[in-house]
Write an enzyme that holds these catalytic residues in place. Structure first.
Site, short mmCIF file in Angstrom:
data_model
loop_
_atom_site.label_atom_id
_atom_site.label_comp_id
_atom_site.label_asym_id
_atom_site.label_seq_id
_atom_site.Cartn_x
_atom_site.Cartn_y
_atom_site.Cartn_z
NE ARG A 211 8.09 9.55 51.68
CZ ARG A 211 7.39 8.50 51.89
NH1 ARG A 211 7.46 7.85 53.12
NH2 ARG A 211 7.11 7.69 50.85
NE ARG B 197 3.10 3.74 57.10
CZ ARG B 197 2.80 2.37 57.01
NH1 ARG B 197 2.07 2.08 55.90
NH2 ARG B 197 3.22 1.57 57.75
NE ARG C 273 7.21 -0.51 60.92
CZ ARG C 273 6.39 -1.56 60.78
NH1 ARG C 273 5.24 -1.41 61.39
NH2 ARG C 273 6.72 -2.74 60.30
#
Length: 355
Positions: free
Chosen positions: A54, A45, A41
């Site tokens: 995004r 975010r 990941r």
């Protein structure tokens, strides 16, 4: 029950010459000049540039946009200096591409419109055709052009984890419907898991045909199983996927959360590199694997909030424990959490490279 994939020989894509890649060297069981590092990941975010890009774009739309997925994959390489990029995607992408009514709900995760719990539903599950993930492959092609000497990891979700989402209808704490079907209707279970193995294999081969340098098979929820159940109900189908890409000659990483009791069984499925979460020290993982292994991991992601003195001590410990392995790729024991400061990850990379 013989579920080994019957596949035609893989075409040989034009691969970059990455002879100097520390990541690929360690994955082959070699000892490069520095310990390679990447983060699960890492593209996501925790990066402000990701959130900006995004904004207003649904997750699955981003996963099928070649330019966007390529840019998101590149962002942590630029910012952190990691030794490998992980394709920006999601484990449900091949299901969505095949036509399954599934979506990623913010704050919840993958949600299936109609859970798959009977023979009719299993047999109605569509298989994946390579042209249905052509836009993902196009994004891989863009990355191959833009990554320079940084390796690209493609990935897919393993059959058990995909099956759990389909059977439960979404994320589950206990996987009760999945385990019940597995034990009460084993023939139906193996039919479902076999179809999902075919889907995962098609998705991985599409990425490899486009030039990916390694693959990782995520079995996120396999830690919910006993070793006996894993070997009987899950391992044959994961083996079908991992052996189905063996002819590409690239490293195959297998990772799950809470799988300390399954490490050997997961390697026996056909993995070259075994991902280890934070619960088992790497030297102990190597012992469980028989004293000869290539491992990946395994800093607890939560410790990235603990302040630099704690992080530094833990990184040094993990690198030292990793020396027990034939090869060690530094990573987290699971994915980067959304609130982690990007500068912390960059410092971790710098420290790992210096040790």
């Amino acid at each position: 029950m013989d579920v080994v994939a019957q596949v035609s020989p893989a075409p040989v894509p034009t691969r970059r010459d990455l002879a100097g890649s520390p990541f690929l060297a360690a994955a082959r069981g070699e000892r490069p000049a520095r310990t390679p590092v990447w983060f699960m990941r890492q593209a996501g975010r925790s990066l402000p540039e990701y959130r900006k890009l995004r904004e207003g774009v649904p997750m699955l739309d981003a996963c099928f946009d070649p330019e966007m997925l390529a840019e998101i994959t590149l962002q942590p390489v630029r910012r952190h200096g990691v030794d490998a990029a992980i394709l920006f995607s999601d484990i449900v992408v091949p299901l969505k591409a095949a036509g399954v009514d599934i979506d990623i709900v913010p704050g919840t995760g993958p949600v299936v419109a109609e859970p798959v719990r009977n023979t009719a539903a299993v047999r109605a599950l569509p298989l994946l055709e390579p042209d249905q993930v052509a836009r993902v492959a196009e994004g891989v092609g863009l990355l191959v052009q833009r990554l320079g000497d940084t390796a690209l990891i493609g990935f897919a979700g393993a059959p058990f984890t995909l099956a759990s989402y389909l059977i439960e209808g979404g994320p589950s704490r206990n996987h009760e419907h999945t385990k019940a079907l597995m034990h009460a209707e084993p023939v139906l279970w193996h039919e479902l898991a076999g179809r999902l193995a075919d889907i995962a294999l098609t998705f991985l081969r599409a990425q490899l045909d486009a030039g990916a340098d390694a693959i990782q098979l995520f079995d996120s929820w396999a830690g919910a199983l006993s070793e006996r159940d894993y070997r009987e109900f899950v391992q044959p189908h994961s083996r079908k996927v991992l052996e189905g890409v063996a002819d590409y000659g690239v490293p195959r990483i297998h990772f799950g959360v809470g799988t300390g009791e399954l490490l050997k069984a997961m390697r026996d499925a056909g993995a070259d590199v075994v991902g280890v979460d934070w619960r088992v020290p790497l030297d102990e993982a190597v012992r469980r694997l028989g004293g000869s292994a290539v491992v990946q991991g395994n800093l607890d992601p939560a410790l990235l909030y603990a302040g630099w003195p704690v992080i530094e001590a833990q990184v040094r410990r993990i690198v030292d424990e990793g020396r027990a392995a034939d090869g060690h790729i530094f990573n987290l024991g699971h994915g980067v959490l959304p609130g982690v400061e990007p500068e912390v990850l960059a410092r971790v990379v710098e420290l790992v490279h210096s040790l």
